[in-house]
Design an enzyme around this catalytic site. Structure first.
Site, PDB file in Angstrom:
ATOM      1  N   ASP A   1       0.616  -1.236   0.068  1.00 53.70           N
ATOM      2  CA  ASP A   1      -0.097   0.030   0.149  1.00 53.70           C
ATOM      3  C   ASP A   1       0.861   1.244  -0.041  1.00 53.70           C
ATOM      4  O   ASP A   1       2.220   1.216   0.431  1.00 53.70           O
ATOM      5  CB  ASP A   1      -0.939   0.163   1.231  1.00 53.70           C
ATOM      6  CG  ASP A   1      -2.109  -1.010   1.185  1.00 53.70           C
ATOM      7  OD1 ASP A   1      -2.074  -1.489   0.248  1.00 53.70           O
ATOM      8  OD2 ASP A   1      -2.932  -0.817   2.049  1.00 53.70           O
TER       9      ASP A   1
ATOM     10  N   HIS B   1       3.877  -2.166   3.085  1.00 52.68           N
ATOM     11  CA  HIS B   1       3.954  -0.943   2.457  1.00 52.68           C
ATOM     12  C   HIS B   1       5.196  -0.793   1.805  1.00 52.68           C
ATOM     13  O   HIS B   1       6.197  -1.137   2.364  1.00 52.68           O
ATOM     14  CB  HIS B   1       3.636   0.024   3.592  1.00 52.68           C
ATOM     15  CG  HIS B   1       2.362   0.168   4.213  1.00 52.68           C
ATOM     16  ND1 HIS B   1       2.055  -0.573   5.361  1.00 52.68           N
ATOM     17  CD2 HIS B   1       1.261   1.063   4.068  1.00 52.68           C
ATOM     18  CE1 HIS B   1       0.575  -0.461   5.686  1.00 52.68           C
ATOM     19  NE2 HIS B   1       0.277   0.432   4.932  1.00 52.68           N
TER      20      HIS B   1
END
Length: 258
Positions: free
Chosen positions: A75, A220
């Site tokens: 993400d 991430h």
């Protein structure tokens, strides 16, 4: 499992019963306070945990998967760190899905192109990823998601069908917006917490203790800690006979609009 509609029906039923009961006997005021308080707590938890499918139906894993297949997702990119992630994935012949923020794509369109050229999938993670995203009204949410879709399509030539809500938070407005944008909501079964925790050992252990067939791992591509953990994770998965597959394969749904 209880969802938003069922909770509302239950709440208003109990509230009605209390009001009717108060016509015949004395009902203390704090009974009502407790009822409203319980509803608030349930709504808060249901909205914050995407796995509950409280407001929307989210794909958080494939519980029917029997083979050792999992999916990796990243993400908040693209960012310069995404390039390091792509390099490690290429070394291990692993594919992932990147949920990208529209305003970051505007800064790094070339990195998004390299991501797709590397055989990875791209999903919508909103345009703004605003701290106030969860307070947007339906119309503003629709515009935000469509703006991110447009930017992604301009760069890779396809409109993404996968959407991951910022922070994994959902609410009635997001549900109504998704009914218009027609995205699949993608959650996760393993949250690495690499966006908060910087201790690589803790991050690694959080993942490997929870890994199982059908898992979707949330990482991430914005942290150097993640880069170092990813290398260890891929070695662990290989040694434990896990196969990293795309979300399309794991969930058997299409990532892009035909």
């Amino acid at each position: 499992m209880l969802d938003y509609k069922k909770i509302n029906v239950l709440f208003f039923t109990l509230l009605t019963l209390l009001l009717i009961l108060s016509c015949y006997i004395t009902v203390k005021w704090w009974y009502f306070l407790v009822l409203f308080g319980l509803r608030f707590i349930v709504l808060l938890i249901g909205s914050s945990l995407i796995q509950f499918n409280f407001h929307v139906t989210a794909y958080c894993s494939n519980p029917n998967e029997k083979e050792r297949k999992i999916a990796l997702t990243f993400d908040d990119g693209p960012s310069p760190i995404t390039l390091q992630i792509l390099g490690i994935l290429e070394q291990h012949n692993a594919k992932a899905t990147f949920f990208c923020i529209g305003k970051h794509i505007e800064k790094y369109p070339d990195i998004l192109q390299q991501t797709v050229q590397g055989g990875h999938l791209v999903g919508n993670h909103s345009y703004s990823h605003s701290h106030f995203f969860d307070f947007y009204r339906k119309d503003k949410l629709v515009l935000d998601l469509q703006k991110a879709d447009k930017i992604i399509k301009e760069v890779i030539g396809k409109r993404p069908l996968f959407f991951r809500p910022p922070y994994g938070v959902t609410n009635p407005a997001i549900r109504k917006a998704l009914a218009i944008t027609n995205h699949y909501v993608i959650g996760w079964s393993i949250r690495s917490m690499d966006g908060i925790i910087k201790n690589e050992k803790i991050i690694f252990n959080r993942i490997v203790k929870r890994i199982s067939p059908g898992s979707i791992v949330l990482l991430h591509d914005t942290s150097q800690s993640t880069v170092r953990v990813l290398e260890q994770l891929l070695v662990f998965l290989k040694s434990n006979k896990y196969q990293i597959v795309s979300l399309e394969e794991l969930l058997e749904i299409k990532a892009y609009e035909e």
